[in-house]
Write a protein that holds these residues in place. Structure first.
Motif, PDB file in Angstrom:
ATOM      1  N   GLU A  77      42.418  45.651   7.781  1.00 43.82           N
ATOM      2  CA  GLU A  77      41.474  46.004   8.841  1.00 43.82           C
ATOM      3  C   GLU A  77      42.073  47.101   9.720  1.00 43.82           C
ATOM      4  O   GLU A  77      43.216  47.002  10.143  1.00 43.82           O
ATOM      5  CB  GLU A  77      41.200  44.739   9.660  1.00 43.82           C
ATOM      6  CG  GLU A  77      39.995  44.829  10.549  1.00 43.82           C
ATOM      7  CD  GLU A  77      39.726  43.478  11.223  1.00 43.82           C
ATOM      8  OE1 GLU A  77      39.767  42.433  10.549  1.00 43.82           O
ATOM      9  OE2 GLU A  77      39.476  43.493  12.443  1.00 43.82           O
ATOM     10  N   ASP A 142      29.266  45.501   8.628  1.00 49.64           N
ATOM     11  CA  ASP A 142      29.224  44.379   7.697  1.00 49.64           C
ATOM     12  C   ASP A 142      28.639  44.755   6.345  1.00 49.64           C
ATOM     13  O   ASP A 142      29.182  44.415   5.301  1.00 49.64           O
ATOM     14  CB  ASP A 142      28.368  43.252   8.295  1.00 49.64           C
ATOM     15  CG  ASP A 142      29.198  42.325   9.153  1.00 49.64           C
ATOM     16  OD1 ASP A 142      30.102  41.691   8.598  1.00 49.64           O
ATOM     17  OD2 ASP A 142      28.953  42.257  10.368  1.00 49.64           O
ATOM     18  N   THR A 166      39.864  37.419  11.739  1.00 49.63           N
ATOM     19  CA  THR A 166      39.372  38.066  12.958  1.00 49.63           C
ATOM     20  C   THR A 166      37.853  37.936  12.970  1.00 49.63           C
ATOM     21  O   THR A 166      37.259  37.439  12.007  1.00 49.63           O
ATOM     22  CB  THR A 166      39.736  39.558  12.919  1.00 49.63           C
ATOM     23  OG1 THR A 166      39.197  40.090  11.706  1.00 49.63           O
ATOM     24  CG2 THR A 166      41.240  39.775  12.920  1.00 49.63           C
ATOM     25  N   VAL A 167      37.219  38.418  14.015  1.00 52.15           N
ATOM     26  CA  VAL A 167      35.749  38.383  14.041  1.00 52.15           C
ATOM     27  C   VAL A 167      35.185  39.114  12.823  1.00 52.15           C
ATOM     28  O   VAL A 167      34.283  38.620  12.146  1.00 52.15           O
ATOM     29  CB  VAL A 167      35.206  39.002  15.350  1.00 52.15           C
ATOM     30  CG1 VAL A 167      33.696  39.222  15.262  1.00 52.15           C
ATOM     31  CG2 VAL A 167      35.513  38.075  16.533  1.00 52.15           C
ATOM     32  N   TYR A 168      35.747  40.277  12.515  1.00 50.41           N
ATOM     33  CA  TYR A 168      35.255  41.044  11.369  1.00 50.41           C
ATOM     34  C   TYR A 168      35.574  40.350  10.045  1.00 50.41           C
ATOM     35  O   TYR A 168      34.722  40.228   9.168  1.00 50.41           O
ATOM     36  CB  TYR A 168      35.849  42.457  11.365  1.00 50.41           C
ATOM     37  CG  TYR A 168      35.398  43.330  12.521  1.00 50.41           C
ATOM     38  CD1 TYR A 168      34.178  43.123  13.154  1.00 50.41           C
ATOM     39  CD2 TYR A 168      36.200  44.370  12.974  1.00 50.41           C
ATOM     40  CE1 TYR A 168      33.771  43.925  14.205  1.00 50.41           C
ATOM     41  CE2 TYR A 168      35.800  45.192  14.027  1.00 50.41           C
ATOM     42  CZ  TYR A 168      34.577  44.961  14.645  1.00 50.41           C
ATOM     43  OH  TYR A 168      34.188  45.760  15.679  1.00 50.41           O
ATOM     44  N   ARG A 170      36.072  37.276   9.416  1.00 53.52           N
ATOM     45  CA  ARG A 170      35.331  36.030   9.235  1.00 53.52           C
ATOM     46  C   ARG A 170      33.850  36.282   9.032  1.00 53.52           C
ATOM     47  O   ARG A 170      33.095  35.361   8.746  1.00 53.52           O
ATOM     48  CB  ARG A 170      35.591  35.086  10.408  1.00 53.52           C
ATOM     49  CG  ARG A 170      37.057  34.684  10.456  1.00 53.52           C
ATOM     50  CD  ARG A 170      37.321  33.627  11.473  1.00 53.52           C
ATOM     51  NE  ARG A 170      36.803  32.343  11.032  1.00 53.52           N
ATOM     52  CZ  ARG A 170      37.170  31.185  11.560  1.00 53.52           C
ATOM     53  NH1 ARG A 170      38.055  31.150  12.523  1.00 53.52           N
ATOM     54  NH2 ARG A 170      36.655  30.064  11.115  1.00 53.52           N
ATOM     55  N   SER A 171      33.424  37.510   9.201  1.00 57.73           N
ATOM     56  CA  SER A 171      32.040  37.870   8.911  1.00 57.73           C
ATOM     57  C   SER A 171      31.948  38.481   7.508  1.00 57.73           C
ATOM     58  O   SER A 171      31.052  38.155   6.727  1.00 57.73           O
ATOM     59  CB  SER A 171      31.560  38.871   9.968  1.00 57.73           C
ATOM     60  OG  SER A 171      30.249  39.277   9.727  1.00 57.73           O
ATOM     61  N   PRO A 174      32.908  35.691   4.114  1.00 59.58           N
ATOM     62  CA  PRO A 174      31.878  34.823   3.528  1.00 59.58           C
ATOM     63  C   PRO A 174      30.744  35.592   2.864  1.00 59.58           C
ATOM     64  O   PRO A 174      30.138  35.124   1.898  1.00 59.58           O
ATOM     65  CB  PRO A 174      31.363  34.008   4.715  1.00 59.58           C
ATOM     66  CG  PRO A 174      31.902  34.636   5.944  1.00 59.58           C
ATOM     67  CD  PRO A 174      33.108  35.430   5.549  1.00 59.58           C
ATOM     68  N   ARG A 175      30.455  36.783   3.373  1.00 56.46           N
ATOM     69  CA  ARG A 175      29.397  37.598   2.763  1.00 56.46           C
ATOM     70  C   ARG A 175      29.830  38.007   1.348  1.00 56.46           C
ATOM     71  O   ARG A 175      29.071  37.890   0.389  1.00 56.46           O
ATOM     72  CB  ARG A 175      29.167  38.841   3.635  1.00 56.46           C
ATOM     73  CG  ARG A 175      28.082  39.733   3.160  1.00 56.46           C
ATOM     74  CD  ARG A 175      26.839  39.566   4.006  1.00 56.46           C
ATOM     75  NE  ARG A 175      25.667  39.889   3.223  1.00 56.46           N
ATOM     76  CZ  ARG A 175      24.428  39.825   3.681  1.00 56.46           C
ATOM     77  NH1 ARG A 175      24.187  39.424   4.916  1.00 56.46           N
ATOM     78  NH2 ARG A 175      23.415  40.113   2.911  1.00 56.46           N
ATOM     79  N   LEU A 184      35.938  30.449  -0.659  1.00 52.68           N
ATOM     80  CA  LEU A 184      36.621  31.104   0.464  1.00 52.68           C
ATOM     81  C   LEU A 184      37.095  30.006   1.394  1.00 52.68           C
ATOM     82  O   LEU A 184      36.318  29.131   1.768  1.00 52.68           O
ATOM     83  CB  LEU A 184      35.648  32.036   1.195  1.00 52.68           C
ATOM     84  CG  LEU A 184      36.135  32.662   2.508  1.00 52.68           C
ATOM     85  CD1 LEU A 184      37.272  33.647   2.262  1.00 52.68           C
ATOM     86  CD2 LEU A 184      34.984  33.386   3.217  1.00 52.68           C
ATOM     87  N   THR A 185      38.369  30.040   1.748  1.00 50.30           N
ATOM     88  CA  THR A 185      38.907  29.057   2.683  1.00 50.30           C
ATOM     89  C   THR A 185      39.150  29.755   4.017  1.00 50.30           C
ATOM     90  O   THR A 185      39.777  30.815   4.059  1.00 50.30           O
ATOM     91  CB  THR A 185      40.219  28.463   2.135  1.00 50.30           C
ATOM     92  OG1 THR A 185      39.956  27.950   0.825  1.00 50.30           O
ATOM     93  CG2 THR A 185      40.707  27.329   3.021  1.00 50.30           C
ATOM     94  N   ALA A 186      38.649  29.158   5.079  1.00 51.89           N
ATOM     95  CA  ALA A 186      38.664  29.820   6.385  1.00 51.89           C
ATOM     96  C   ALA A 186      39.938  29.541   7.161  1.00 51.89           C
ATOM     97  O   ALA A 186      40.453  28.425   7.137  1.00 51.89           O
ATOM     98  CB  ALA A 186      37.466  29.351   7.205  1.00 51.89           C
TER      99      ALA A 186
END
Lengths: 397, 264
Positions: A77, A142, A166-168, A170-171, A174-175, A184-186
């Protein structure tokens, strides 16, 4: 149903009731009964000593032959031409995984005029950098980033893909995982290769950090994970390291559905909680919103950031952007001061990975002391100014 | 505007206790609540309806008891609730959950916006919203703290980032996930509670929504939990005694020994 109790074998010992992580088994007339909220995890069948639980994990068939999936990928990132420090941490853990697997570590670099960053990624451990450059990719979007990352995954078939949580990340994660149809493991805090199967073992906190779970993705590739920032350690950068920089054709489109119109950085007024080495947090124990000035003064003296407990935020003493904890930000500074914070599990979930925790609270039984490195039992309003004074003296401020 | 809100039932976290012998959660089924983040999603849906007209449908996947929580949503202004409940959904990870929700939402048919909470407080993944959007083939925006404008086919909103926020515009239909800052959920009204009491929550099975059995539940879940354990916590807490002055002095001395760089 893929699980049932074989009544003639069940002795009513209730070991399964205790083994069930979801309270989904009860005893009825000395026999176990599986309840509706069973998630088919199989813990009970493993625990039963009498073969009284017939459990068939009807797992999907997966993707078939997985051997053609190779390499460990890290999504690097970047923002305004600066790589997020979490990407270096991913390269640190990614290097370790790639070496264990005997595979390459690759970084995915997407942006505009970001070629110079590729060398940095190599210095931090990447063998290869897949680099995409276009004016349209300047900022995180995204839709475009998901298209490009998915496209690369489909083309090169990596074994593992790591993103920062991060916010990005984690968006985007999953997409992309949903598009590829993989797991996908968070927000992982631990990553290891299992010796026998060579699967990626992904460990993460759940239930606000009360429980850790280790998760695998055995039949699908790539194995994808988002990784909690500031947990993994980056390697020492080595500018002599060599690696390949592979430019990729960017996937673009005219009819974008989402557009970022404006980016507002609020970090100027407060040091970013996620990046700060020192965080001073206040809770309800401060007694009054005006006492946050004491927190701010210590934070300022140490060049740190101001955090807060949910209770202080809910009371309207300080904006939500300062909230640390499960429903706020997850932080991992070198030093975390918890001032007048009792330490509800939700708060601990957001800060317990800090290197050093200092707790100041008048209640000696406050849970915060259970995770603290140093504890001071006393009146935070009295002690905090004294600490600030001591630091000022020592630092010559 | 047709608004769909996705919610999840979670254990009331204040009651979560760990059995240290078995490393498992001690959970009483009775102590389940709507995921706190989802209350902001429901409230935002109801506010949108009040501003633009239309209908709020709340959907959840879970055990039959979740119908009670859907009724609570009706009590605070939602028009109807739909429960996806079937053994075939059990054991779902986030990918399989998004597949089931997508199939349920496709059966509902018309929608302009789908609102989810930022994440659920039991799993803390935040993955179902974006996964659902992908399954439905529509865009998504996560972590919205304010809707600036919304009209037919268009939304402009503020998304919280790690550094501040960004303003994003997006076509509708879309999935959005919301953070706590977006609103303050209302309490149920007497009228709402009456409506909730009378409400009948339809229960849809996997067959009802035409879900692909290979994509839902355990079968549709690529990830698998192989171990759970209680995290080790630091118990070597050093309590610093003395007068307040002594405590402050000793603490600062110890911290200075760490030689953490202080920005000037």
């Amino acid at each position: 149903m893929a699980i049932r109790i074989i009544e003639e074998n069940c002795t009513g010992c209730a070991v399964c009731v205790r083994a069930c992580p979801f309270s989904a088994i009860k005893m009825e007339n000395d026999k176990a009964v599986i309840l509706d909220n069973c998630t088919l995890c199989g813990s009970c069948a493993d625990a039963c000593k009498f073969d009284a639980i017939d459990f068939q994990a009807e797992r999907g068939t997966g993707m078939g032959d997985l051997s053609s999936y190779r390499d460990v990928w890290v999504f690097a990132e970047q923002k305004d031409g600066v790589i997020d420090s979490a990407a270096f941490e991913l390269l640190g853990v990614g290097r370790h995984l790639a070496d264990q697997l005997g595979q390459d570590l690759a970084a995915i670099l997407i942006g505009n005029k970001v070629r110079p960053l590729a060398q940095q990624l190599i210095a931090y451990g990447a063998d290869k950098v897949y680099w995409l450059d276009h004016a349209d990719l300047e900022r995180f979007n995204d839709e475009l980033y998901a298209d490009n990352l998915s496209h690369l995954i489909e083309r090169y078939r990596p074994n593992i893909v790591l993103l920062a949580a991060t916010v990005y990340g984690r968006s985007l994660g999953p997409r992309v995982a949903a598009r590829i149809g993989t797991g996908l493991t968070a927000d992982c805090t631990g990553l290891e290769i299992e010796a026998d199967t060579r699967n990626l073992m992904q460990t993460r906190p759940a239930f606000g950090g009360n429980l850790m779970a280790t998760i695998i993705c055995p039949d699908h590739r790539p194995q994808m994970a988002t990784v909690r920032p500031r947990v993994m350690k980056p390697l020492e950068p080595d500018s002599e390291r060599s690696g390949r920089i592979l430019r990729q054709q960017a996937q673009l489109k005219q009819d974008l559905k989402t557009r970022v119109l404006q980016v507002v950085e609020e970090a100027g007024e407060i040091v970013n909680l996620l990046e700060a080495d020192i965080i001073v947090s206040g809770g309800r124990g401060l007694g009054d919103p005006k006492n946050f000035a004491l927190i701010e003064e210590l934070a300022q003296t140490l060049g740190g950031a101001v955090g807060a407990s949910r209770a202080a935020v809910d009371a309207g003493w300080i904006p939500y952007s300062h909230q640390v904890g499960q429903t706020g930000k997850t932080v991992g500074p070198k030093v975390y001061f918890a001032c007048g914070i009792s330490g509800a599990v939700q708060h601990l979930a957001g800060m317990s990975s800090s290197d050093i925790i200092v707790a100041i609270n008048k209640d000696p039984d406050a849970p915060i002391f259970k995770v603290a490195t140093y504890g001071i039992v006393g009146d935070v309003l009295e002690i905090l100014p004294l600490i600030t004074k001591e630091f000022k003296k020592a630092l010559g401020k | 505007m047709n608004i769909i809100v996705c919610i999840k039932q979670v254990p009331a976290t204040n009651d979560v206790k760990i059995n240290k012998d078995t490393n498992t959660l001690v959970r009483d089924e009775a102590q389940s609540v709507i995921n706190p983040f989802d209350t902001y999603a429901v409230e935002e849906g109801v506010r949108l309806k009040e501003a633009t007209g239309g209908k709020v449908t709340v959907i959840s996947m879970g055990i039959p008891k979740v119908a009670d929580i859907l009724k609570e949503c009706i009590a605070v202004g939602a028009d109807e609730g739909i429960l996806l409940s079937d053994r075939a959904f059990a054991g779902a990870d986030t990918l399989a959950t998004s597949a089931a929700l997508a199939a349920g939402i496709n059966k509902i048919g018309q929608y302009d916006i789908i609102i989810c909470g930022k994440q659920a407080i039991d799993g803390d993944t935040g993955q179902v919203g974006p996964g659902l959007a992908e399954r439905l083939g529509i865009p998504h925006i996560t972590c919205i703290r304010k809707i600036e404008e919304i009209k037919e086919g268009y939304i402009r909103a503020q998304r919280m980032t790690d550094f501040g926020y960004e303003v994003i515009e997006c076509s509708l239909p879309a999935v959005i996930t919301v953070v706590k800052e977006i609103n303050e959920p209302r309490l149920p009204s007497i009228k709402g509670m009456m409506k909730a009491k009378k409400a009948v929550i339809p229960v849809w099975t996997a067959d009802d929504i035409g879900a692909d059995k290979d994509k839902i539940g355990l079968r549709g879940s690529p990830t698998k939990v192989i171990k759970t354990f209680t995290p080790e916590i630091n118990i070597n807490t050093e309590i610093i005694d003395g007068t307040p002055e002594e405590q402050a002095h000793k603490l600062v001395e110890k911290l200075l020994q760490l030689q953490i760089k202080v920005p000037v």
